[in-house]
Enzyme design. Structure first.
Site, PDB file in Angstrom:
ATOM      1  N   GLU A   1       1.689  -5.798   1.488  1.00  8.54           N
ATOM      2  CA  GLU A   1       0.581  -5.449   0.592  1.00  8.54           C
ATOM      3  C   GLU A   1      -0.638  -6.339   0.843  1.00  8.54           C
ATOM      4  O   GLU A   1      -1.778  -5.894   0.713  1.00  8.54           O
ATOM      5  CB  GLU A   1       1.030  -5.548  -0.872  1.00  8.54           C
ATOM      6  CG  GLU A   1       2.178  -4.610  -1.253  1.00  8.54           C
ATOM      7  CD  GLU A   1       1.880  -3.136  -1.015  1.00  8.54           C
ATOM      8  OE1 GLU A   1       0.692  -2.764  -0.933  1.00  8.54           O
ATOM      9  OE2 GLU A   1       2.831  -2.344  -0.897  1.00  8.54           O
TER      10      GLU A   1
ATOM     11  N   HIS B   1      -2.795  -4.896   3.497  1.00 11.63           N
ATOM     12  CA  HIS B   1      -3.747  -3.920   2.951  1.00 11.63           C
ATOM     13  C   HIS B   1      -4.946  -4.636   2.327  1.00 11.63           C
ATOM     14  O   HIS B   1      -6.102  -4.232   2.521  1.00 11.63           O
ATOM     15  CB  HIS B   1      -3.067  -3.071   1.879  1.00 11.63           C
ATOM     16  CG  HIS B   1      -2.171  -2.000   2.396  1.00 11.63           C
ATOM     17  ND1 HIS B   1      -2.565  -1.095   3.361  1.00 11.63           N
ATOM     18  CD2 HIS B   1      -0.890  -1.658   2.062  1.00 11.63           C
ATOM     19  CE1 HIS B   1      -1.571  -0.243   3.603  1.00 11.63           C
ATOM     20  NE2 HIS B   1      -0.542  -0.576   2.840  1.00 11.63           N
TER      21      HIS B   1
ATOM     22  N   GLU C   1      -1.961   2.197   7.621  1.00  8.98           N
ATOM     23  CA  GLU C   1      -0.841   1.284   7.396  1.00  8.98           C
ATOM     24  C   GLU C   1      -0.704   0.220   8.486  1.00  8.98           C
ATOM     25  O   GLU C   1       0.172  -0.644   8.394  1.00  8.98           O
ATOM     26  CB  GLU C   1       0.473   2.065   7.298  1.00  8.98           C
ATOM     27  CG  GLU C   1       0.603   2.935   6.054  1.00  8.98           C
ATOM     28  CD  GLU C   1       0.762   2.125   4.773  1.00  8.98           C
ATOM     29  OE1 GLU C   1       1.187   0.958   4.851  1.00  8.98           O
ATOM     30  OE2 GLU C   1       0.453   2.660   3.701  1.00  8.98           O
TER      31      GLU C   1
END
Length: 650
Positions: free
Chosen positions: A432, A435, A460
């Site tokens: 995460e 990201h 991704e």
């Protein structure tokens, strides 16, 4: 306005204003503990979604974009030209070119698809499944804090226990109420030794929420009708059209190629696991392994082979040290600090939320990140990255700073010991954070392209890349400290963890291939090739893994990626291929230095969706990193397969 750069900027202003409501509401409705806030955020975002449909079908806005795109000389940057093309395609994918009656139907379908997606997620939160387990001693003490202690009265009634959550081995009247939300379900299947308890928990956890069977049927129907109105044969064809793959055929070819190449190794792994389970449980005579036993025996096989204990490994990852790891990554790769900053009154939606600032010594503040790490009732049961504000240029020298949030569901601290993470949770946190860095390091002209706002099958890549850091001892030794003794995580332990990771790696990739093929099939040509979604999944599972579906279960009703990534789940495998190649070429020699960080930042992180990902990957990795197909491109799989020992490293 006459055709000009100003038209593109005005469109981006509109988008930024709308997103400031929609994105904040999306975070709020998934994380806020106050139901009134959740209800209001639902109302606000649906109201703005309706307004978005009005904007997306507005002929004046469309004509303005077409006028700009047809006057290429006035678009002075590559990003502006890409923005004009992307905006025009967005209008057309919204049906702007259709007759008014069909356009209205497209708008209605888009709103219905949004509503169904929300209903799917709400059902997941509302109906997580539960069962009572007696005696409580069959559940390892290390995971009992995830459950509620209960007491069996003499008349058979069950009530809440006021006793300690940690139960004496001989107290048969003490039990635990197991709510089968994902983190608890995963822990029970990994760590509980009693096969019957695992079976019972598996069956409950894979049979909820039943209401989502109906929701998914309606979602498939609505997406298919939408695609056909817009001139596509299927929703999968519609969804892949703007991606690197460009078509479902390219995706299925990519997935089937991987499936064929790993099948032999995956079959061997499952055979080894079944044989091991019979050695442990001599009463077992089956030649295969039950679905509820796979995770337990996989963990046990790895632990015994490599002398690993998941609880001991976790003791080296207190949450505070894991946040320190994020600081180390920012400092060593990008020369930036990552520090907690004060929250304004009312800024946080929960007392556990932290606000972090990413700051560069010469560039100043780069952006802000909210961390909401712990599970609580009513919170979305997963881990996710939320964009609250995208980067965009606001003057010759200044950018609007990105603001993002990471929401996770790690076990809530019990107050007695520091919260610690299992290693797979560390990997999730790094995923995460990848990201988040994609967003925070963006320096794009338009927020339309900020960070993760790129084509789905590239988005991704940063998250998959930063998972690699969770396995590299050169980083782990800098933050992995035992929560009691402060001892550094042993290098031998990390080496064993890496060996264990590779042990059943073909089976893990096979599982991801299956999920992606399920996604492509459900949103592919209609009618479905079987009587219902559960039958489709059972057929695909048998075909691609040789394993039978467990009758009576429907695990896909909790597979939220069918909503958020409809016909796009393959993106994870696309990204894993890119990430494996980037790690091998740019990071493996020294993953923690400014030169590596500069390659990553300038190579793709700072550009978000502003540049063609195919061009970025070819420049970063070489021409052979991509394979051209009849329509679109796919990544080279060699490095991914090399990582699991199927081909030699080049």
């Amino acid at each position: 306005m006459p055709p000009s750069m100003g038209v593109i900027r005005a469109m981006d202003d509109i988008s930024d204003t709308v997103c400031s409501v929609v994105d904040a509401a999306e975070l709020c409705r998934n994380t806020h503990p106050d139901k009134e806030y959740v209800e209001e955020s639902n109302h606000a975002s649906m109201k703005v979604y309706e307004y978005l449909q009005y904007l997306n079908s507005h002929p004046v806005l469309y004509k303005a974009i077409v006028g700009v795109e047809e006057s290429p000389d006035i678009l002075t940057t590559e990003e502006a030209r890409r923005a004009a093309k992307t905006l025009r395609m967005d209008f057309e994918r919204g049906g702007i070119h259709l007759p008014s009656d069909k356009l209205k139907r497209v708008n209605d379908l888009n709103l219905e698809i949004t509503r169904l997606g929300r209903e799917f997620g709400e059902n997941m939160m509302r109906d997580q499944g539960q069962l009572d387990i007696f005696p409580a001693s069959v559940i390892p003490k290390s995971i009992q804090h995830m459950m509620k202690p209960i007491w069996m009265e003499k008349d058979g009634r069950v009530g809440w226990s006021r006793r300690s959550k940690f139960v004496a081995a001989d107290d048969s009247n003490m039990g635990l109420r197991v709510v089968t939300e994902p983190a608890v379900l995963s822990s029970v299947l990994k760590y509980v030794a009693d096969s019957e308890v695992r079976r019972r928990v598996y069956m409950v956890g894979h049979c909820v929420p039943k209401a989502n069977l109906r929701v998914l049927d309606h979602l498939i129907g609505a997406r298919h009708e939408l695609a056909q109105l817009l001139g596509y044969n299927s929703y999968a064809e519609f969804a892949t059209a703007p991606t690197m793959a460009e078509s479902p055929n390219a995706v299925v070819s990519f997935l089937e190629d991987i499936s064929i190449r790993i099948r032999g190794k995956a079959d061997e792994e499952m055979k080894t696991l079944a044989e091991f389970s019979k050695q442990v449980d001599t009463s077992c005579s089956s030649t295969s392994i039950n679905a509820w036993d796979e995770s337990y025996y996989a963990g046990l096989l790895k632990a015994r082979t490599y002398d690993l204990n998941a609880g001991v490994v976790a003791s080296y990852f207190p949450v505070g040290q894991c946040i320190e790891a994020l600081r180390i990554i920012c400092q060593t790769l990008f020369g930036a600090t990552f520090e907690q900053v004060p929250l304004a009154p009312g800024e946080a939606w929960h007392p556990a939320v932290q606000k972090m600032c990413l700051r560069h010594p010469s560039e100043g503040e780069l952006g802000h990140l909210y961390l909401d790490l712990y599970a609580r009732p009513g919170k979305f049961p997963g881990c996710a990255h939320f964009t609250l504000k995208g980067c965009r240029r606001i003057s010759e020298s200044d950018y609007q700073l990105p603001v993002v949030a990471l929401a996770c569901n790690f076990a809530t601290p019990d107050g007695n010991t520091p919260p610690i993470l299992n290693h797979w949770e560390v990997e999730t946190l790094f995923h995460e954070f990848g990201h988040a860095l994609h967003s925070l390091l963006s320096r794009t002209e338009f927020q339309h392209f900020s960070g993760t706002r790129t084509v789905l099958d590239f988005s991704e890549t940063p998250s998959q890349l930063f998972e690699h850091y969770a396995w590299d001892y050169r980083l782990l030794r800098q933050f992995g400290r035992h929560y009691l003794t402060g001892e550094t995580i042993p290098e031998k332990m990390v080496a064993s963890m890496n060996e264990a990771k590779r042990m059943l790696s073909a089976t893990e990739i096979q599982r991801q291939v299956l999920y992606a093929l399920i996604d492509m099939t459900l949103f592919g040509k209609q009618p479905l090739p079987a009587k219902d979604t559960t039958a489709v999944i059972a057929d695909l599972k048998l075909k691609y893994t040789g394993v039978r579906h467990v009758e009576g279960t429907h695990w896909h009703t909790r597979f939220n990626h069918l909503v958020s990534y409809g016909a796009g789940y393959y993106s994870y495998l696309y990204a894993r291929c890119f990430a494996a190649s980037i790690w091998q070429k740019h990071c493996i020699e020294d993953p923690l230095n400014l030169a590596t960080g500069d390659s990553l930042r300038r190579g793709f992180l700072m550009h978000g969706g502003a540049r063609d990902p195919s061009k970025m990957m070819r420049k970063l990795l070489g021409e052979d990193s991509l394979i051209c197909t009849a329509a679109g491109v796919r990544p080279c799989t060699e490095q991914l397969l090399a990582d699991i020992g199927l081909v030699a490293n080049s």
